[in-house]
Structure formats: C-alpha cells, structure tokens
Design a protein around this motif. Structure first.
Motif, PDB file in Angstrom:
ATOM      1  N   ASP A   1      -5.556  -1.673  -9.142  1.00 35.94           N
ATOM      2  CA  ASP A   1      -5.262  -0.613  -8.172  1.00 35.94           C
ATOM      3  C   ASP A   1      -3.930   0.104  -8.431  1.00 35.94           C
ATOM      4  O   ASP A   1      -3.537   0.981  -7.674  1.00 35.94           O
ATOM      5  CB  ASP A   1      -5.292  -1.167  -6.748  1.00 35.94           C
TER       6      ASP A   1
ATOM      7  N   ALA B   1       0.836  -1.208   0.000  1.00 35.31           N
ATOM      8  CA  ALA B   1       0.000   0.000   0.000  1.00 35.31           C
ATOM      9  C   ALA B   1       0.869   1.256   0.000  1.00 35.31           C
ATOM     10  O   ALA B   1       0.575   2.231  -0.709  1.00 35.31           O
ATOM     11  CB  ALA B   1      -0.942  -0.014   1.202  1.00 35.31           C
ATOM     12  N   GLU B   2       1.944   1.249   0.769  1.00 34.42           N
ATOM     13  CA  GLU B   2       2.863   2.395   0.806  1.00 34.42           C
ATOM     14  C   GLU B   2       3.524   2.591  -0.561  1.00 34.42           C
ATOM     15  O   GLU B   2       3.653   3.725  -1.036  1.00 34.42           O
ATOM     16  CB  GLU B   2       3.922   2.190   1.891  1.00 34.42           C
ATOM     17  N   SER B   3       3.928   1.487  -1.184  1.00 29.86           N
ATOM     18  CA  SER B   3       4.540   1.566  -2.511  1.00 29.86           C
ATOM     19  C   SER B   3       3.554   2.121  -3.531  1.00 29.86           C
ATOM     20  O   SER B   3       3.915   2.963  -4.366  1.00 29.86           O
ATOM     21  CB  SER B   3       5.025   0.187  -2.959  1.00 29.86           C
ATOM     22  N   LEU B   4       2.300   1.659  -3.480  1.00 29.73           N
ATOM     23  CA  LEU B   4       1.281   2.126  -4.420  1.00 29.73           C
ATOM     24  C   LEU B   4       0.993   3.607  -4.231  1.00 29.73           C
ATOM     25  O   LEU B   4       0.818   4.345  -5.206  1.00 29.73           O
ATOM     26  CB  LEU B   4       0.000   1.313  -4.266  1.00 29.73           C
ATOM     27  N   ASN B   5       0.949   4.051  -3.004  1.00 32.95           N
ATOM     28  CA  ASN B   5       0.703   5.461  -2.707  1.00 32.95           C
ATOM     29  C   ASN B   5       1.844   6.328  -3.244  1.00 32.95           C
ATOM     30  O   ASN B   5       1.600   7.357  -3.886  1.00 32.95           O
ATOM     31  CB  ASN B   5       0.534   5.647  -1.192  1.00 32.95           C
ATOM     32  N   SER B   6       3.063   5.906  -3.001  1.00 36.48           N
ATOM     33  CA  SER B   6       4.227   6.640  -3.484  1.00 36.48           C
ATOM     34  C   SER B   6       4.250   6.699  -5.012  1.00 36.48           C
ATOM     35  O   SER B   6       4.572   7.731  -5.602  1.00 36.48           O
ATOM     36  CB  SER B   6       5.505   5.975  -2.957  1.00 36.48           C
TER      37      SER B   6
ATOM     38  N   ALA C   1       1.605   6.469  -7.097  1.00 37.44           N
ATOM     39  CA  ALA C   1       0.509   7.333  -7.568  1.00 37.44           C
ATOM     40  C   ALA C   1       0.830   8.811  -7.378  1.00 37.44           C
ATOM     41  O   ALA C   1       0.420   9.653  -8.185  1.00 37.44           O
ATOM     42  CB  ALA C   1      -0.787   6.969  -6.850  1.00 37.44           C
ATOM     43  N   GLN C   2       1.562   9.133  -6.333  1.00 35.02           N
ATOM     44  CA  GLN C   2       1.931  10.525  -6.065  1.00 35.02           C
ATOM     45  C   GLN C   2       3.139  10.983  -6.882  1.00 35.02           C
ATOM     46  O   GLN C   2       3.509  12.152  -6.846  1.00 35.02           O
ATOM     47  CB  GLN C   2       2.227  10.713  -4.583  1.00 35.02           C
TER      48      GLN C   2
ATOM     49  N   LYS D   1       1.576   8.474 -11.680  1.00 36.03           N
ATOM     50  CA  LYS D   1       1.376   9.900 -11.876  1.00 36.03           C
ATOM     51  C   LYS D   1       1.682  10.259 -13.328  1.00 36.03           C
ATOM     52  O   LYS D   1       0.951  11.011 -13.960  1.00 36.03           O
ATOM     53  CB  LYS D   1       2.256  10.717 -10.936  1.00 36.03           C
TER      54      LYS D   1
END
Length: 174
Positions: A152, A128-133, A135-136, A156
């Motif tokens: 999911d 989840a942390e990797s996916l968030n990073s 996407a940002q 960016k």
C-alpha cells in the motif's frame, strides 16, 4: 536468476540526473554541527557524483558507529528534495526509525521539508494519514521499517532510497 535480470535491467534503464550542489546546499552543509572527516567528505562527493549521473545509483557506504553515515544520507536527501524528489529511508527497527526521524527533523528544521516516519509506534489512522501525504507528494522524506515495503506504499516521485544497515534486509527486500 531474478537478481541477474534485475541488474541487467538496471543497466539499460534511465535514471534521474540530479543537479550539482548550489549555494542553498552550501548553507545546509554549513549547519552541520560537527567537523567532517576526510572519509565523510569523500563519501558525500562520491554520492553526489553518482546522483548527478542519469542512471540508477547503487552505492554502499560502510563505517563504524560515529563515522557519519547518517549525515551522508541526510545531505543526499537534501539534494534529492531540493530537486523535487521524495526520499525513503529504510531501517530495520522501530527504535532506529524514531532516532533517524528525530535527527532528520532536526537537520531540516530551517528548511521547508516535510519529514515523516512509519512504524508500529503510529496508530492505523496516523499511518493512513502518512501514506496519503506520501502519495500526494506532501511528504518529502519518509523514514520507516519493513512497513515501507508494503504493497500500500505509493510515492508521487521517489528519487532516493537509503537502506540503513543493509545486512539486515534480505535480497528480495533490496
């Protein structure tokens, strides 16, 4: 029929024209600790030629183990990241994902490039942390298995997709 439509669509869609190599690339290239083969030098030049055109690239690099295909991918990844784009490296196994992650991290250690990976070796929280990073746009290069094809996954600004061992992926994956 779907594949035919896809290729027709790719012919008319605009891509991103990357800038030609510069002094920073020359420095990155010089950090390669092996001597390049003539075929490897040609492959890099061909890939860069494709990347500089404002149309989607579709290039297959073939070679035996030890040919230097990974270094070709690393150099293309450098060019993409320097031009502000993200890179995804799709591999068929978790072991290969880990190996590529370590190789890419080592090659990019002197540059401010964030390399990450997705595989079953990571916990759900770490994924989840990797996916968030990703996407940002905080992750420049993501290396992963079929997990990268999940719904999911969000980038960016994806600019380069490298498919390693493409014969292990089906037409729908590609």
């Amino acid at each position: 029929l779907e594949l035919l439509k896809l290729y027709a669509q790719r012919k008319i869609v605009a891509g991103f024209g990357f800038s030609p190599p510069d002094d920073s690339y020359d420095e990155f290239e010089a950090m390669f600790r092996f001597e390049e083969t003539a075929d490897q030098i040609k492959a890099v030049a061909d890939v860069f030629g494709d990347m500089e055109k404002p149309k989607p690239m579709d290039r297959l690099i073939c070679g035996d183990v030890g040919y230097g295909k990974t270094e070709v991918a690393i150099r293309a990844s450098y060019k993409a990241v320097i031009d502000g784009k993200q890179v995804a490296v799709l591999v068929p196994t978790t072991i290969l994902a880990q190996q590529h992650y370590e190789t890419f991290r080592e090659r990019f250690a002197r540059w401010q490039v964030k390399v990450d990976f997705l595989s079953r070796f990571k916990s759900k929280k770490e994924q989840a942390e990797s996916l968030n990073s990703l996407a940002q746009g905080k992750t420049d290069i993501i290396i992963g298995t079929h997990r990268l094809l999940s719904a999911d996954i969000a980038f960016k600004d994806l600019g380069l997709l490298v498919v390693d061992e493409e014969h292990r992926f089906g037409v729908n994956h590609k």
